[in-house]
Design an enzyme around this catalytic site. Sequence first.
Site, PDB file in Angstrom:
ATOM      1  N   ASP A  66      -2.702  -6.100  -4.935  1.00 23.72           N
ATOM      2  CA  ASP A  66      -1.739  -5.012  -5.118  1.00 23.72           C
ATOM      3  C   ASP A  66      -0.308  -5.525  -5.271  1.00 23.72           C
ATOM      4  O   ASP A  66       0.578  -4.767  -5.671  1.00 23.72           O
ATOM      5  CB  ASP A  66      -1.794  -4.042  -3.923  1.00 23.72           C
TER       6      ASP A  66
ATOM      7  N   ARG B 211      -6.901   5.732   6.183  1.00 22.64           N
ATOM      8  CA  ARG B 211      -7.988   5.592   7.163  1.00 22.64           C
ATOM      9  C   ARG B 211      -7.650   6.297   8.470  1.00 22.64           C
ATOM     10  O   ARG B 211      -8.532   6.869   9.120  1.00 22.64           O
ATOM     11  CB  ARG B 211      -8.279   4.105   7.375  1.00 22.64           C
TER      12      ARG B 211
HETATM   13  C1  S3P Z   1      -7.479  -0.176  -1.257  1.00 25.86           C
HETATM   14  C2  S3P Z   1      -8.263  -1.181  -1.770  1.00 25.86           C
HETATM   15  C3  S3P Z   1      -7.898  -1.958  -2.960  1.00 25.86           C
HETATM   16  C4  S3P Z   1      -6.458  -1.761  -3.349  1.00 25.86           C
HETATM   17  C5  S3P Z   1      -6.051  -0.334  -3.300  1.00 25.86           C
HETATM   18  C6  S3P Z   1      -6.218   0.215  -1.897  1.00 25.86           C
HETATM   19  C7  S3P Z   1      -7.929   0.492  -0.024  1.00 25.86           C
HETATM   20  O1  S3P Z   1      -8.733  -1.584  -4.033  1.00 25.86           O
HETATM   21  O2  S3P Z   1      -6.220  -2.319  -4.624  1.00 25.86           O
HETATM   22  O3  S3P Z   1      -4.697  -0.197  -3.676  1.00 25.86           O
HETATM   23  O4  S3P Z   1      -7.098   1.171   0.619  1.00 25.86           O
HETATM   24  O5  S3P Z   1      -9.098   0.360   0.333  1.00 25.86           O
HETATM   25  P1  S3P Z   1     -10.267  -2.030  -4.091  1.00 25.86           P
HETATM   26  O6  S3P Z   1     -11.109  -0.940  -3.565  1.00 25.86           O
HETATM   27  O7  S3P Z   1     -10.519  -2.304  -5.538  1.00 25.86           O
HETATM   28  O8  S3P Z   1     -10.415  -3.254  -3.224  1.00 25.86           O
END
Ligand code: S3P
Length: 457
Positions: free
Chosen positions: A338, A40
């Site tokens: 995660d 981000r």
């Molecule tokens: C992430 C969101 C999560 C996570 C991924 C990273 C992110 O997935 O499991 O490793 O940086 O927005 P989801 O989009 O399924 O919530």
Amino acid sequence: MSTTDPDPSPAAPSSVLRARRSGALRGSCHVPGDKSISHRALLFGALCDGPVEVRGLGEGGDNMSTARALQALGVDIHIAGAQARVQGVGFAGLRAAAAALDCGNSGTTMRIMTGLLAGRPFETTLVGDASLTRRPMRRVAEPLRRMGARIEGRVDPARPGDVFPPLRVQGGALRGAHCDLPVASAQVKSALVLAGLQAEGRTEIREPSLTRDHTERMLRFLGAPIAVDPTSRTVTVDPVGWGGRLHAAPLTVPGDLSSATFLLVAALTIPGSDITLENVGLNPTRTGALDVLAAMGASLTVEQTGDAMGEPVGRVRARASRLTGARVDGLLAVRSIDEVPALAVAAALAEGRTELADLAELRVKESDRIAALARELGRAGVTVLERPDGLVIDGLGGRSPRGGRVVPEHDHRIAMAGAILGLSGDDETLIPADDVATSFPTFADTLRALGAALESG
Ligand code: S3P
């Protein structure tokens, strides 16, 4: 301005980590910058109205995929270690890429980029590696289409109703919409927020359970018109009257709690260990694993020491503990999604039964993590029952896990889970080193510095 190639120097394809029973881990260290927040910082930095300094950037392969994709869209990014300088160009400054954007192994790059590019007046193709090419994209394409986006993906007759990369995004004018998301996904939510900032009118995004909120925090920090109602789990983006610009400001990325969890579990499960991790992100949407470990009897001390861009940051100390089984489900499952590979190792070495439920999303991560964990724990001699949405793990309770060769299928977290389990084994465990670099390139060095018996080569 000079632009360095953010491609990390690739390790030799045959490089391997060797783990075996380790003496106590001791000392204090930092973990690399949070992967989610680093994506981000790069993306939103590129959308700012001037140069943005990023400190503490994650240097893993996934974050470099985002950096390279932005460079291909005409953004000047200079990366030196954990420092980056992103020349913000605003939404309007992005240019069509000369070739397909390669998102590598990174679902976050592909999904968030899709929302951003849906509102740009050019066409982009997004591709990924073999693992990413198998990951579902309808969840992001469908709500964006309702905002007017034109997105096409690959259709797989074996998995009807979904679409898969490559994705072709023909960007254009978007209109605000109310989106009730069927899947809890921070990546999808973030894609819709970026589309909403470019749309005509208001966009409301309602999620089935509260996912990580780094996008909301960082964009608000940069002056975006975003409101959050935690009770209804709704994010509202209202660009009416907003100048369309994010205001450049220095971005400081906290350490990655997901990476930290592997170190914490290693310390909790190796007798005599006592480690302290500094400057770790403690966003409450991410701290489920700390709650699970505490419920398992872990000796953990968590102390908030500050705040970075609206993200709580702190120090976590872990001392070797006698762990017992626990149950993880519901919101706790979302808040530790995660970290399940690391938690599964804690469960495998604990006494008693651990039930991990409501985790069907793990089937569509970098690998099918439910199947991968069942396979890897089973290989190590742990009794595991695979369920559609989780695992039941009967802990070894003091018995030694078997060694062997970990097959992570290019999933970094399965590789790191195999390594920390191997640190409690009498025989050697072999782990492909390259797979770890996706999120934590300094994993082995950091563990070694704490005293772990983890050799490279
Ligand atoms: C992430 C969101 C999560 C996570 C991924 C990273 C992110 O997935 O499991 O490793 O940086 O927005 P989801 O989009 O399924 O919530």
